[in-house]
Design a protein around this motif. Sequence first.
Motif, mmCIF file in Angstrom:
data_model
loop_
_atom_site.group_PDB
_atom_site.id
_atom_site.type_symbol
_atom_site.label_atom_id
_atom_site.label_comp_id
_atom_site.label_asym_id
_atom_site.label_seq_id
_atom_site.Cartn_x
_atom_site.Cartn_y
_atom_site.Cartn_z
ATOM 1 N N LYS A 188 0.825 -1.210 0.000
ATOM 2 C CA LYS A 188 0.000 0.000 0.000
ATOM 3 C C LYS A 188 0.858 1.258 0.000
ATOM 4 C CE LYS A 188 -2.055 -1.183 3.870
ATOM 5 N NZ LYS A 188 -1.321 -2.410 4.217
ATOM 6 N N SER A 189 1.829 1.295 0.915
ATOM 7 C CA SER A 189 2.685 2.485 0.989
ATOM 8 C C SER A 189 3.500 2.651 -0.286
ATOM 9 C CB SER A 189 3.624 2.393 2.188
ATOM 10 O OG SER A 189 2.891 2.283 3.380
ATOM 11 N N VAL A 190 3.971 1.536 -0.829
ATOM 12 C CA VAL A 190 4.750 1.606 -2.067
ATOM 13 C C VAL A 190 3.898 2.199 -3.187
ATOM 14 C CG1 VAL A 190 5.864 0.193 -3.847
ATOM 15 C CG2 VAL A 190 6.309 -0.269 -1.445
ATOM 16 N N PHE B 216 2.987 10.741 5.934
ATOM 17 C CA PHE B 216 3.741 9.489 5.873
ATOM 18 C C PHE B 216 3.359 8.582 7.031
ATOM 19 C CE2 PHE B 216 6.180 12.200 3.162
ATOM 20 C CZ PHE B 216 6.702 11.348 2.209
ATOM 21 N N GLN B 217 3.478 7.292 6.764
ATOM 22 C CA GLN B 217 3.151 6.306 7.803
ATOM 23 C C GLN B 217 3.984 6.555 9.069
ATOM 24 O OE1 GLN B 217 3.347 2.328 6.316
ATOM 25 N NE2 GLN B 217 2.596 1.428 8.212
ATOM 26 N N SER B 218 5.245 6.954 8.854
ATOM 27 C CA SER B 218 6.131 7.170 10.008
ATOM 28 C C SER B 218 6.146 8.642 10.422
ATOM 29 C CB SER B 218 7.539 6.747 9.627
ATOM 30 O OG SER B 218 8.001 7.559 8.567
ATOM 31 N N PHE C 171 -3.175 9.968 2.923
ATOM 32 C CA PHE C 171 -3.006 9.692 4.345
ATOM 33 C C PHE C 171 -2.569 8.241 4.498
ATOM 34 C CE2 PHE C 171 -6.524 12.798 4.071
ATOM 35 C CZ PHE C 171 -5.987 13.831 4.816
ATOM 36 N N ASP C 172 -1.352 8.032 4.930
ATOM 37 C CA ASP C 172 -0.889 6.662 5.151
ATOM 38 C C ASP C 172 -1.097 6.311 6.623
ATOM 39 O OD1 ASP C 172 0.252 4.193 5.038
ATOM 40 O OD2 ASP C 172 2.034 4.828 3.920
ATOM 41 N N GLU C 173 -2.148 5.573 6.878
ATOM 42 C CA GLU C 173 -2.540 5.161 8.229
ATOM 43 C C GLU C 173 -2.650 6.347 9.184
ATOM 44 O OE1 GLU C 173 -0.565 1.684 9.578
ATOM 45 O OE2 GLU C 173 -0.674 0.741 7.617
ATOM 46 N N PRO C 174 -3.633 7.227 8.940
ATOM 47 C CA PRO C 174 -3.745 8.449 9.741
ATOM 48 C C PRO C 174 -4.114 8.204 11.195
ATOM 49 C CG PRO C 174 -5.619 8.234 8.273
ATOM 50 C CD PRO C 174 -4.649 7.158 7.882
HETATM 51 MG MG LIG Z 1 2.550 1.057 4.844
#
Ligand SMILES: [Mg+2]
Lengths: 271, 263
Positions: free
Chosen positions: B44-46, B88-90, B166-169
């Motif tokens: 997903k993030s990729v 970003f997720q991080s 939104f990556d895992e908000p």
């Molecule tokens: Mg991810």
Amino acid sequence: MTHALEQCGSGANFIFDSCQAIGHTMLKLFTSVGRLSVFIFHAVVSCFLPPYFGRLMVRQFIDIGYYSLPVIGMTTLFTGMVLALQSYTGFSRFNAESAIASVVVLSMTRELAPVLAGLMVAGRVGAAIAAEIGTMRVTEQIDALTTLSVSPFKYLIAPRVIAGTLMLPLLVLIGDAIGIFGGYVIAIHDLGFSAGSYLTQTWDMLETEDVMSGVYKAAAFGFIVSIMGCYHGFNSGRGAQGVGAATTYAVVSSSILILISNYLMTQIFFS
Amino acid sequence: MTDLKIQLKAVEKAFGKNHVLNGVDLDVPKGASTVIIGGSGSGKSVMLKCILGLIHPDRGSILVDGREVTHLGAKDRDETLRKFGMLFQSAALFDSLPVWENVAFGLIQGRRMDRKDAYKTAVEKLEAVGLNEDVGRRFPAELSGGMQKRVGLARAIAANPEIIFFDEPTTGLDPIMADVINDLIVKTVKDIGATALSITHDMASVRKIADYVAMIYKGKIVWSGPIDKLDNSGNEYVDQFINGRADGPITDEAVKEALGKTA
Ligand SMILES: [Mg+2]
Ligand SMILES: Nc1ncnc2c1ncn2[C@@H]1O[C@H](COP(=O)(O)OP(=O)(O)OP(=O)(O)O)[C@@H](O)[C@H]1O
């Protein structure tokens, strides 16, 4: 019979394997040289094109220049002192003590101050640059920069490369002075020179050409250290291990490049 | 048919032997909120990074506003990136800058806004994610993970972008704050008319923010449709995922391993 054949087969295999390994290594070498060249081109271009980040530049000048002063000062001071001591042991046998000042001045300005300063800065600044940029790569901060429409080359790399290239010559000039001072202290206190005659000898030997050759070298070393730090940090592998490896590569590669390019520049300047 | 803001066609990406995306087809409608669900490590993030051009896909085409973005020059890419905001997720906060400058970064550096005005905007955006001005003066390392996430969110919406990722908000937030963030995402899409593309594992969040849902499995979109079809999708992958069952067609190595341990 079968035994001989087998041996022959394994011999051919061995040749084949080693050829493959060599080919692989060469390919890898060419790819990394190519990648590095593209990176350097990109970095140099972004040093000259706006936007400029003035605040960051000032911070790098302070980080790379000012904070390296103690390290460079210590290194050159003791080197100058050792030079005076060692050349005394050698020259006193031929009653040539008067050459000590010239040995100190020439070695410091031409070779030792730039090379030692370069190596010390490679350890201090090159490692820090690689670790900082590597961490930013690993924690996606570089990706974040890009998505916020700020070029990482202009924001991160250009200020460091400019500061490295400009600050190292300045540090070397200071190092020259401190190193010569170190030699002077030893000559006066331990070797029984009179201050006046040693200073005159020093002054007579001091040539703009020698000092300038050291300064040019320093600029080249400053460029090498900052660009290698940026390159390895920028291409850092994932995780803490990746950053650690990037730091090591940055220090090792810039140290080796400093020594090689120093030889080449000496060839050019003094032949 | 609605307007498409982003369109992915047969996008493929492999890292060495690890084939992460195996022909992703995805339509993201304009002015709506699309949510991508899928297991951990399914790419997903990729996929988001491919759209942003942070990762170059090996094959396939990505259109943003009808324009191919996979092979853009630096200038065109910059122009395209200005449409985007990304969480970003991080969180990916700049740890050398105080929180408020993180939020205002795109405004000050990217858009050359005056620092004072940027500060005001930053404080506003921080308040929108439930953080006060005081937090703005601290450094990212001094914040909890959930707070960092919210700062990342504030930064993503600071420049009022047309498209927000939104990556895992809501990961790492307590349920109440998660709901505040969900509301914020919905509001951002409604108010600015932005197009949102979110990744989440949190089904409560999916139901709250999604207009459309797409499910990714093994580098492919296995189902996509409007939110009201999610429960009767007739797709066994989706059913297994939204009900959180360990048995079903999704047999990730991780799932298998976990089953092996409990059995
Ligand atoms: Mg991810
Ligand atoms: N830069 C990279 N280099 C090599 N492999 C990568 C890189 N980025 C991601 N991967 C690999 O791609 C795969 C998918 O990663 P991705 O981050 O997209 O997962 P995800 O679906 O976002 O999972 P999660 O829900 O856990 O965040 C993983 O196997 C990961 O190891």
